[in-house]
Design a protein around this motif. Structure first.
Motif, PDB file in Angstrom:
ATOM      1  N   UNK A 357      52.055  35.539  44.143  1.00 22.90           N
ATOM      2  CA  UNK A 357      52.286  35.010  42.849  1.00 22.90           C
ATOM      3  C   UNK A 357      53.432  35.773  42.457  1.00 22.90           C
ATOM      4  N   UNK A 358      54.575  35.217  41.927  1.00 31.45           N
ATOM      5  CA  UNK A 358      55.542  36.028  41.170  1.00 31.45           C
ATOM      6  C   UNK A 358      55.537  35.882  39.947  1.00 31.45           C
ATOM      7  N   UNK A 387      45.796  43.294  40.855  1.00 29.16           N
ATOM      8  CA  UNK A 387      46.000  43.543  42.255  1.00 29.16           C
ATOM      9  C   UNK A 387      44.650  44.256  42.902  1.00 29.16           C
ATOM     10  N   UNK A 388      43.769  44.643  41.989  1.00 26.69           N
ATOM     11  CA  UNK A 388      42.775  45.150  42.421  1.00 26.69           C
ATOM     12  C   UNK A 388      41.537  44.232  42.488  1.00 26.69           C
ATOM     13  N   UNK A 389      41.584  42.982  41.641  1.00 29.36           N
ATOM     14  CA  UNK A 389      40.683  42.197  41.626  1.00 29.36           C
ATOM     15  C   UNK A 389      40.973  40.840  42.717  1.00 29.36           C
ATOM     16  N   UNK A 390      42.133  40.605  42.691  1.00 28.16           N
ATOM     17  CA  UNK A 390      42.321  39.704  43.945  1.00 28.16           C
ATOM     18  C   UNK A 390      43.317  40.195  44.728  1.00 28.16           C
ATOM     19  N   UNK A 404      50.037  42.905  48.378  1.00 29.45           N
ATOM     20  CA  UNK A 404      49.791  42.160  47.177  1.00 29.45           C
ATOM     21  C   UNK A 404      49.940  40.997  46.861  1.00 29.45           C
ATOM     22  N   UNK A 405      48.999  40.548  46.166  1.00 24.39           N
ATOM     23  CA  UNK A 405      48.937  39.013  46.049  1.00 24.39           C
ATOM     24  C   UNK A 405      50.104  38.893  44.842  1.00 24.39           C
ATOM     25  N   UNK A 406      50.384  39.649  43.963  1.00 19.71           N
ATOM     26  CA  UNK A 406      51.229  39.664  42.843  1.00 19.71           C
ATOM     27  C   UNK A 406      52.582  40.662  42.978  1.00 19.71           C
TER      28      UNK A 406
END
Ligand SMILES: Cc1cc2nc3c(=O)[nH]c(=O)nc-3n(C[C@H](O)[C@H](O)[C@H](O)COP(=O)(O)OP(=O)(O)OC[C@H]3O[C@@H](n4cnc5c(N)ncnc54)[C@H](O)[C@@H]3O)c2cc1C
Length: 505
Positions: A357-358, A387-390, A404-406
């Motif tokens: 995700x950006x 970032x902690x949750x996903x 990181x997803x983000x």
């Protein structure tokens, strides 16, 4: 474009002059090179040895084995899975991997009674069927391939030729037979030629026709098609005959375990070079969802308009592909700002590598008002929480060092008066030192990217000039909100919570 021996016009199809992409040109690659480049990339990817393609294995059957439905002690065994039978000939054409190296062909039609096969059963969580237009998997799971087959056949040839047609560009030739012939220069003195070869008769099948297609037959057809120009075959590397199908699988997913991608899922005319490209997009879009393993699909909430803000113009609504544009780092001084060589980059360059995700954060021209320390604090707080949750579980590496997803990026529009603002604003200076993806701030020259994303500077129309755009990992706008205050971040948080499920280690 040539007609009956004369050049009648030129169409600049290879220089497209399109602004919104770095790749504003056409490019021809031999299939062989495309395959080699892709295979090399696969081998270099991954944490250790990369991904290796094993040639010569043929999928013969596949099925989804239903799980026990939960409740058991071993969760793994309770889940459904895919069981696939594959085989490889122990003698004959498919035993030498070198022979199959380039095109990865499987000798599906060469079954012989005396052939011995090595057979394996493979158990997997998912199966992605990229086995082409005649997809065995699609047939095995009984998914229809609706559409139509066009009645014309086309011959395609690669080789060296002697001709009086100047062929350093793509050349379209209409000669005495009115059958259009296209010549495309390849590397190493090779040329690709395609010729319309007339309609298929109602009883003619393309596999039967293929057997009668010979180089002399092709040469005669080419000579007729380009007459009074001349054409002679010197050597041949490839000759085939095909008809065009326009078809789409009735569904792309079978029991949430087997997915169709590429030509197995959809097939159409090769004109425009969208065959392979749409296949890549299928795979790329599927990969992040499978890697993350927790996307809710209900009501297509991957795209969600803001619940109360007005729906923006169609170009930047949710669901559209992220537009590209030129951005640059914050100039460090006046000299830097006026330098024509100051390093620019394209927005899309921020999104390369594995899918993430950006979050794009657009400030207005009035940065003092929109980019306050409080705004930056909200940003950091929310991104850290997400970032902690996903958690992204992919094991692939890309330009970013972490998983990181983000990733997030600030964009601030420039105008003639903003250079000194950049130099004097502490928040901007600090953000300019951040790593890319970690909230680094970029200049959007003359606000062009802002305009493309519906955040027109100078407060034009009824849009405010600051806001947040969430790009999904497949680079489409998933959500957008005007404003950068805490409420805007809460809105984004709500959007993400509605499409992602929290990961449990
Ligand atoms: C003449 C022509 C020109 C084209 N030009 C272009 C172009 O310029 N640009 C472009 O983007 N696209 C072009 N296309 C389309 C492009 O070739 C296809 O869209 C693309 O190759 C599809 O990729 P795919 O991986 O989905 O399927 P395929 O390339 O068909 O690959 C399927 C693979 O699966 C293997 N396979 C099949 N069955 C089995 C089985 N049971 N077990 C194991 N393996 C199996 C096959 O051997 C094959 O290697 C062209 C197509 C044609 C016919």
């Amino acid at each position: 474009m040539h007609e009956r021996g004369k050049k009648v016009g030129t169409l600049p199809v290879m220089e497209m002059g399109v602004e919104d992409t770095e790749f504003n040109y056409g490019w021809f690659l031999e299939q062989e090179r495309t395959c080699m480049l892709l295979r090399k990339m696969l081998e270099e990817e991954g944490e250790e040895e990369g991904v290796r393609v094993e040639f010569g294995w043929e999928l013969v059957d596949t099925r989804v084995v239903e799980g026990g439905g939960g409740g058991g002690e071993n969760v793994e065994e309770e889940e459904s899975y895919v069981e696939t039978v594959i085989r490889r000939a122990l003698s004959g054409d498919n035993t030498n991997s070198e022979e199959n190296l380039l095109l990865g062909g499987v000798d599906m039609y060469a079954e012989q009674e005396d052939k011995e096969y090595e057979i394996q059963t493979v158990r997997s969580k998912y199966l992605i069927a990229c086995d082409g237009g005649r997809s065995t998997v699609r047939h095995r799971v009984n998914i229809g391939f609706s559409g139509r087959t066009l009645g014309h056949k086309t011959l395609m040839w690669d080789g060296e030729c002697e001709t009086d047609i100047v062929s350093s560009d793509i050349t379209s030739i209409t000669g005495s037979t009115n059958n259009t012939m296209i010549m495309i220069p390849l590397s190493n003195n090779l040329t690709r030629v395609s010729i319309e070869a007339g309609p298929l008769s109602p009883t003619e099948s393309i596999s039967e026709t293929l057997k009668t297609v010979t180089v002399p037959y092709f040469e005669i057809l080419a000579q007729q098609a380009c007459y009074p120009s001349t054409f002679k075959v010197k050597s041949t590397t490839w000759l085939t005959c095909f008809k065009i199908n326009e078809r789409r699988a009735d569904q792309f997913v079978y029991k949430n375990r087997i997915f169709l991608a590429g030509d197995a899922a959809h097939i159409h005319s090769p004109a425009g070079g969208q065959g392979l490209n749409t296949g890549f997009q299928d795979a790329h879009n599927l990969a992040w969802k499978l890697a993350f393993l927790g996307v809710r699909y209900q009501e297509n909430t991957l795209n969600r308009p803001h619940p109360s803000q007005p729906v923006p113009a169609v170009d930047y609504q949710v669901g559209v592909r992220a537009q590209d544009g030129v951005i640059s780092p914050i100039p460090q001084d006046e000299k830097d700002a006026s330098s024509s060589t100051s390093s620019t980059l394209r927005l899309h360059q921020l999104f390369t590598g594995i899918a993430r995700f950006h979050i794009l954060i657009f400030t207005s021209t009035n940065v003092e008002q929109t980019l306050t320390p409080a705004t930056v604090a909200h940003t950091m707080r929310f991104i850290t929480q997400w970032r902690h949750k996903w958690i992204y579980k992919s094991s692939l590496n890309d330009g970013y060092v972490d998983k990181d997803l983000f990733k997030f990026h600030f964009l601030t529009p420039s105008s003639t008066t903003t250079t000194s603002t950049f130099a004097n604003n502490k928040v901007i200076q600090e953000l300019s030192n951040h790593q890319i993806g970690e909230g680094k701030i970029f200049v959007d020259n003359d606000g062009k990217v802002h305009k493309k994303y519906g955040f027109a500077p100078n407060g034009s129309d009824d849009v405010s000039a600051a806001g947040i755009v969430v790009l999904r990992p497949d680079s489409h706008i998933g959500y957008r909100v005007h404003g950068l205050e805490e409420q805007a971040w809460k809105d984004v948080d709500q959007y993400l919570s509605s499409i992602l499920t929290a990961q449990v280690e």
